[in-house]
Scaffold this motif. Structure first.
Motif, PDB file in Angstrom:
ATOM      1  N   UNK A 287       0.808  -1.223   0.000  1.00 25.82           N
ATOM      2  CA  UNK A 287       0.000   0.000   0.000  1.00 25.82           C
ATOM      3  C   UNK A 287       0.841   1.272   0.000  1.00 25.82           C
ATOM      4  N   UNK A 288       1.874   1.328   0.873  1.00 29.46           N
ATOM      5  CA  UNK A 288       2.488   2.643   1.089  1.00 29.46           C
ATOM      6  C   UNK A 288       4.013   2.708   1.134  1.00 29.46           C
ATOM      7  N   UNK A 289       4.745   1.606   1.132  1.00 31.31           N
ATOM      8  CA  UNK A 289       6.210   1.737   1.219  1.00 31.31           C
ATOM      9  C   UNK A 289       6.746   2.502   0.005  1.00 31.31           C
ATOM     10  N   UNK A 290       7.599   3.472   0.280  1.00 31.54           N
ATOM     11  CA  UNK A 290       8.177   4.293  -0.777  1.00 31.54           C
ATOM     12  C   UNK A 290       7.286   5.421  -1.240  1.00 31.54           C
ATOM     13  N   UNK A 291       6.070   5.492  -0.691  1.00 27.85           N
ATOM     14  CA  UNK A 291       5.101   6.506  -1.102  1.00 27.85           C
ATOM     15  C   UNK A 291       5.155   7.713  -0.168  1.00 27.85           C
TER      16      UNK A 291
END
Length: 173
Positions: free
Chosen positions: A86-90
């Motif tokens: 969902x969100x790693x690196x975001x």
């Protein structure tokens, strides 16, 4: 004279509107962070971003109102992997400024205006942590729906809540 008063009122409204917009933009950008690491299904490590650059210290964030399985618990890695996707690196927005007893920021995480805390519960990748977020009817409803439809960890038999799992572990010591 009436025309000047009308122009003055319009100008004043424009100035007020611009001040409000400036405040909103500044408060919004002040809460933008890049997700560098996902510890488990309810904890991430972030750095503040300004002008698309990471700044400051690494900040640990505990997703408020939810509790994901421990890594050494059934479904723990699946929950973590879901959050990674969902969100790693975001770049995310985080609302919250209280810390837990471990020094982590307690926050609600948003990616593209989607509430990630809610998404984790809705998909059966975390529980609603009622003990700490009693009034959150939305999380309660999302969990009930996930349980009814056997989403994620609720599709497994004999699942144990993370707080019960931690208690059992403490009692074994």
């Amino acid at each position: 004279m009436k025309k000047q008063t009308k122009i003055l009122k319009i100008s004043t409204l424009k100035i007020i509107f611009l001040i409000i917009m400036l405040f909103c933009v500044n408060s919004f950008s002040a809460n933008m962070y890049k997700v560098l690491y996902v510890s488990d299904g309810d904890t991430i490590a972030v750095k503040k971003t300004e002008n698309n650059k990471e700044t400051g210290n690494l900040i640990k964030v505990r997703l408020y109102g939810i509790d994901a399985p421990e890594l050494n618990q059934d479904y723990g890695y699946a929950s973590k992997e879901f959050l990674i996707k969902l969100i790693r690196g975001k770049t995310v927005r985080i609302e919250g400024n209280k810390n837990d007893r471990y020094g982590r920021v307690l926050g609600t995480v948003y990616y593209n205006n989607e509430n990630i805390n809610e998404r984790m519960v809705a998909t059966g990748n975390a529980w609603w942590y009622e003990k700490y977020d009693k009034k959150n009817i939305k999380l309660k409803q999302l969990q009930e729906n996930a349980q009814k439809n056997k989403f994620g960890l609720f599709g497994r038999k004999g699942y144990v809540t993370p707080w019960e799992f931690r208690k059992m572990k403490r009692n074994r010591k």
